[in-house]
Design a protein around this motif. Structure first.
Motif, short mmCIF file in Angstrom:
data_model
loop_
_atom_site.label_atom_id
_atom_site.label_comp_id
_atom_site.label_asym_id
_atom_site.label_seq_id
_atom_site.Cartn_x
_atom_site.Cartn_y
_atom_site.Cartn_z
N PRO A 4 34.41 34.75 25.58
CA PRO A 4 32.97 35.38 25.47
C PRO A 4 32.12 34.35 25.09
O PRO A 4 32.25 33.35 24.31
CB PRO A 4 33.06 36.60 24.52
N ALA A 5 30.93 34.38 25.68
CA ALA A 5 29.70 33.47 25.27
C ALA A 5 29.40 33.75 23.80
O ALA A 5 29.79 34.72 23.20
CB ALA A 5 28.64 33.85 26.03
N GLY A 6 29.12 32.45 23.34
CA GLY A 6 29.04 32.56 21.66
C GLY A 6 30.30 32.35 20.76
O GLY A 6 30.09 32.06 19.51
N THR A 7 31.33 32.17 21.35
CA THR A 7 32.57 32.28 20.63
C THR A 7 32.79 30.54 20.28
O THR A 7 32.67 29.79 21.00
CB THR A 7 33.81 32.60 21.38
N VAL A 8 33.00 30.28 18.85
CA VAL A 8 33.29 29.13 18.57
C VAL A 8 34.71 28.72 19.09
O VAL A 8 35.69 29.24 18.97
CB VAL A 8 33.36 29.11 16.88
N ALA A 9 34.84 27.62 19.72
CA ALA A 9 36.09 26.99 20.39
C ALA A 9 37.30 26.82 19.28
O ALA A 9 36.81 26.50 18.02
CB ALA A 9 35.97 25.58 21.00
N SER A 10 38.31 27.01 19.81
CA SER A 10 39.50 26.74 18.90
C SER A 10 40.57 26.12 19.70
O SER A 10 40.60 26.22 20.93
CB SER A 10 39.88 28.16 18.40
N VAL A 11 41.52 25.67 19.25
CA VAL A 11 42.81 25.06 20.06
C VAL A 11 44.11 25.39 19.19
O VAL A 11 44.16 25.49 17.93
CB VAL A 11 42.50 23.51 19.66
N SER A 12 45.02 25.67 20.09
CA SER A 12 46.33 25.98 19.56
C SER A 12 47.34 24.65 19.77
O SER A 12 47.33 24.37 20.84
CB SER A 12 47.08 27.18 20.23
N ILE A 13 47.92 24.20 18.90
CA ILE A 13 48.61 23.09 18.81
C ILE A 13 50.15 23.37 18.42
O ILE A 13 50.32 23.47 17.18
CB ILE A 13 48.13 21.75 17.91
N GLY A 14 51.02 23.70 19.26
CA GLY A 14 52.23 24.29 18.82
C GLY A 14 52.00 25.90 18.28
O GLY A 14 51.29 26.51 19.14
N GLU A 15 52.30 26.23 16.98
CA GLU A 15 52.06 27.20 16.65
C GLU A 15 50.73 27.26 15.78
O GLU A 15 50.42 28.63 15.15
CB GLU A 15 53.32 27.88 15.74
N THR A 16 50.31 26.27 15.57
CA THR A 16 49.08 26.19 14.49
C THR A 16 47.70 26.41 15.50
O THR A 16 47.56 25.64 16.30
CB THR A 16 49.01 24.81 13.99
N VAL A 17 46.71 27.14 14.89
CA VAL A 17 45.30 27.33 15.28
C VAL A 17 44.43 26.78 14.40
O VAL A 17 44.40 27.04 13.52
CB VAL A 17 45.11 28.69 15.97
N GLU A 53 42.26 19.50 9.13
CA GLU A 53 43.32 20.43 10.00
C GLU A 53 43.66 20.03 11.34
O GLU A 53 45.06 20.27 11.87
CB GLU A 53 42.57 21.94 10.21
N VAL A 54 43.06 19.66 12.20
CA VAL A 54 43.34 18.96 13.47
C VAL A 54 44.51 17.82 13.25
O VAL A 54 45.50 17.82 13.92
CB VAL A 54 42.29 18.40 14.29
N ASN A 55 44.22 16.82 12.38
CA ASN A 55 45.23 15.91 12.04
C ASN A 55 46.57 16.38 11.71
O ASN A 55 47.65 15.67 11.95
CB ASN A 55 44.57 14.68 11.17
N ALA A 56 46.18 17.51 10.66
CA ALA A 56 47.59 17.94 10.08
C ALA A 56 48.44 18.55 11.40
O ALA A 56 49.51 18.50 11.34
CB ALA A 56 47.45 18.91 8.97
N ALA A 57 47.90 19.37 12.21
CA ALA A 57 48.59 19.78 13.34
C ALA A 57 49.10 18.94 14.23
O ALA A 57 50.42 19.03 14.80
CB ALA A 57 47.48 20.79 13.98
N LEU A 58 48.31 17.73 14.56
CA LEU A 58 48.89 16.67 15.57
C LEU A 58 49.97 16.06 14.88
O LEU A 58 50.84 15.74 15.48
CB LEU A 58 47.57 15.82 15.85
N THR A 59 49.75 15.71 13.47
CA THR A 59 51.02 15.13 12.96
C THR A 59 52.21 16.02 12.77
O THR A 59 53.30 15.38 13.25
CB THR A 59 50.44 14.59 11.37
N ALA A 60 52.03 17.03 12.58
CA ALA A 60 53.01 18.07 12.77
C ALA A 60 53.92 18.15 13.93
O ALA A 60 55.11 18.29 14.31
CB ALA A 60 52.99 19.65 12.40
N ALA A 61 52.99 18.06 15.01
CA ALA A 61 53.44 17.90 16.43
C ALA A 61 54.06 16.79 16.66
O ALA A 61 54.48 16.66 17.86
CB ALA A 61 52.27 18.31 17.38
N GLY A 62 54.01 15.67 16.10
CA GLY A 62 54.49 14.41 16.27
C GLY A 62 53.66 13.41 16.91
O GLY A 62 54.10 12.29 17.07
N TYR A 63 52.48 13.59 16.93
CA TYR A 63 51.56 12.69 17.27
C TYR A 63 51.47 11.54 16.31
O TYR A 63 50.88 11.90 14.96
CB TYR A 63 50.06 13.47 17.55
#
Length: 598
Positions: free
Chosen positions: A423-436, A460-470
């Motif tokens: 919906p309009a006004g929602t702050v964007a988010s990303v799911s990387i594997g099981e991490t949001v 938080e993004v770097n931690a999630a990407l590292t956990a995913a193997g990036y």
């Protein structure tokens, strides 16, 4: 007025030694011009740090690329100016003018003081010099193509003009080799240079230590520019020995010159239609295949696949060495089977295989990154929160939460499998594997609150990407390809990369090898220089020159690192369709000295 070449009945004879000298002289001079032009592109990031010091790093890099793009954007104007001169005063003297402008502009870049010394005047002068280079190159190609074609035997125009087609690749190769040699020598023999801020005070890093810069990045980058003065002198000497095109001399003697070549070439539908067909049915597709295979491939392997600059230059240089003979092969082949099927065949092959070749390049060059990209990644954002991040002038600000999120993912070469509308006004988010991870809105936050959210999001993004193997830390990635020296290509991984890049270069040689002969054959002698130059430089300067920025913006918008390839694919398919329908067949059998089209 119709006229004939002074030796029209003997154009299929073998070339004389004098005519071969013309081919060699034209090719050598044009190599040096391309060397000058691409030298800036190869060093854009380093030059940006010298001339756009007052801006943040991201904006600095944008302005550095803008200065590079300026050379492409003005090329059609150079085509108009020098094309008209070539048809009015002759090929030889226009040739001399373009080499002088290009050579002195390049030499002056090497002398130009940086922002710390001259302030805002330094980047302004830099962009002016780049525009002068683009103007000169806009007149150079048409002159070289016409000059050689009007000397070549009729049954070997494709073969001999193909030598001109090698010059852009050889110029790029020469610039890469010179940069590699100078970098190695300067960094090995001179000390690092302490860096000062614009206020004259020492620059300190996060640990409080003085920031030191490699000597090549501090001052050694100027050497290739200054050294180009020797290439200028050689080129000037070569061109002073050249004679005017026999076709132009004969036309001048018969009074058959065009008094207004630009008006004649583009001022009526009969000839204007030829320019439009040449642009959309030949040069637009040729340009995107060429720039994808050479320039975007280099950008992609460095910035997306995360191969270090030295290794990437080595791999691309070797692909150029292995693939360059293709220009001559396909140019010669076009003398036998025609230009059109080869050019359009190269466009079709590129469109059919790019979405297979570039992912293969990622998996071979950086296996850890390719494996990490299999992790499911989903972005959730309001549609109006996601902008198209095409910003060639560096003025737009992309502070929406979706823009911030997608820019961060793009920087780490993350592939987004799905984007879900919110919906309009929602702050964007990303799911990387099981991490949001939730993004933040850069438009509403300021000061400490903005800094805190930025730090939180980045962590938080770097931690999630590292956990995913990036592999976010280059030094810790043992799978990424690396060349320790120029001849370090015989490891299985490195040679596979070179072979993949060579395939892309072969496609370049298919579309580019016969194009000069094809364009020459579209126009009568009286407007040939003007006529072919404009569609060539609009195609290559605009469709091709803007490809890296456009492709990157598309990839950032979609979240897919390969989505930008659709820019090249769509234009290549367009060219195949229009070229098939409207580009004439059998132009390789045409007598280019008969003024049939006037």
């Amino acid at each position: 007025m119709a006229y004939a070449s002074p030796d029209a009945t003997t154009r299929s004879r073998p070339m004389t030694s004098e005519e071969k000298k013309v081919i060699l002289a034209s090719s050598a001079g044009t190599i040096f011009e391309w060397y000058d032009f691409y030298l800036y592109g190869s060093l854009a990031a380093i030059i940006g740090a010298q001339f756009f010091t007052a801006f943040p790093e991201a904006t600095r890099n944008v302005f550095a690329l803008l200065a590079f793009a300026a050379g492409f954007l003005v090329r059609p104007f150079g085509a108009l100016v020098f094309g008209a001169l070539g048809d009015l005063i002759g090929r030889k003297y226009t040739f001399l003018a373009t080499i002088l402008i290009m050579g002195f502009s390049t030499f002056l870049v090497g002398l130009l003081p940086g922002y710390a010394s001259w302030g805002i005047a330094a980047p302004i002068i830099l962009i002016v010099l780049r525009m002068l280079q683009g103007l000169a190159l806009g007149g150079e190609y048409g002159g070289a193509a016409v000059y050689v074609a009007e000397h070549a035997p009729a049954n070997q125009r494709g073969y001999f003009t193909a030598f001109i087609q090698t010059t852009a690749t050889l110029g790029l190769l020469l610039s890469l080799v010179v940069i590699l040699l100078v970098t190695s020598y300067v960094n090995a023999n001179y000390p690092a240079v302490p860096q000062l801020g614009l206020d004259g005070q020492p620059l300190l890093d996060a640990a409080g230590a003085q920031v030191m810069l490699e000597p090549f990045k501090a001052w050694g980058w100027r050497i290739p520019f200054l050294g180009s003065v020797f290439l200028l002198l050689i080129s000037l000497y070569i061109r002073l020995q050249m004679n005017e095109s026999p076709a132009f001399k004969k036309m001048k003697e018969e009074g058959a010159q065009s008094k207004a070549p630009l008006k004649e070439a583009f001022g009526n539908w009969k000839n204007g239609k030829i320019a439009l067909i040449a642009l959309l049915g030949l040069t637009a597709g040729q340009a995107v295949v060429w720039y994808s295979g050479q320039f975007y491939a280099l950008f992609f392997i460095q910035n997306v696949v995360k191969v270090d600059q030295f290794s990437a230059n080595v791999f691309v240089a070797w692909s150029l060495i292995l693939g360059t003979a293709g220009f001559i092969f396909f140019g010669s082949l076009s003398d036998r089977i025609g230009r059109k099927p080869i050019i359009l065949g190269g466009c079709a092959l590129a469109a059919a295989t790019y979405m297979w070749v570039f992912p293969m390049l990622t998996s071979v060059a950086n296996p850890a990154l390719a494996a990490a990209q299999n992790t499911p990644v989903t972005v959730t954002a309001a549609p109006d929160d996601c902008s198209f991040q095409f910003n060639p002038v560096g003025t737009a600000q992309f502070n929406n939460s979706c823009d911030i999120l997608k820019a961060a993912l793009s920087k780490s070469s993350v592939n987004v499998q799905e984007t879900v509308d919110a919906p309009a006004g929602t702050v964007a988010s990303v799911s990387i594997g099981e991490t949001v991870v939730q993004s933040y809105d850069g438009n509403t936050l300021t000061g400490d609150a903005l800094a805190a959210e930025k730090a939180r999001f980045t962590a938080e993004v770097n931690a999630a990407l590292t956990a995913a193997g990036y592999p976010l830390t280059a030094a810790d990635n043992t799978t990424v390809a690396k060349a320790s020296h120029f001849f370090d290509i015989f490891k299985a991984q490195n040679i596979q990369i070179v072979l993949i890049l060579t395939y892309l270069i072969v496609l370049v040689t298919m579309v580019y090898g016969p194009i000069a002969a094809q364009l020459v054959e579209l126009y009568p002698t009286r407007i040939r220089y003007s006529g072919l130059s404009l569609p060539y430089h609009i195609g290559n300067g605009w469709f091709g020159g803007l490809l890296p920025a456009t492709a990157f913006a598309i990839s950032a918008q979609t979240g897919n690192i390969y989505a930008g390839l659709w820019y090249a694919i769509v234009i290549a398919v367009m060219t195949v369709i229009i070229g098939t329908l409207f580009v004439p067949n059998d132009s390789h059998k045409k007598d280019i000295f008969a003024d049939d089209n006037v």
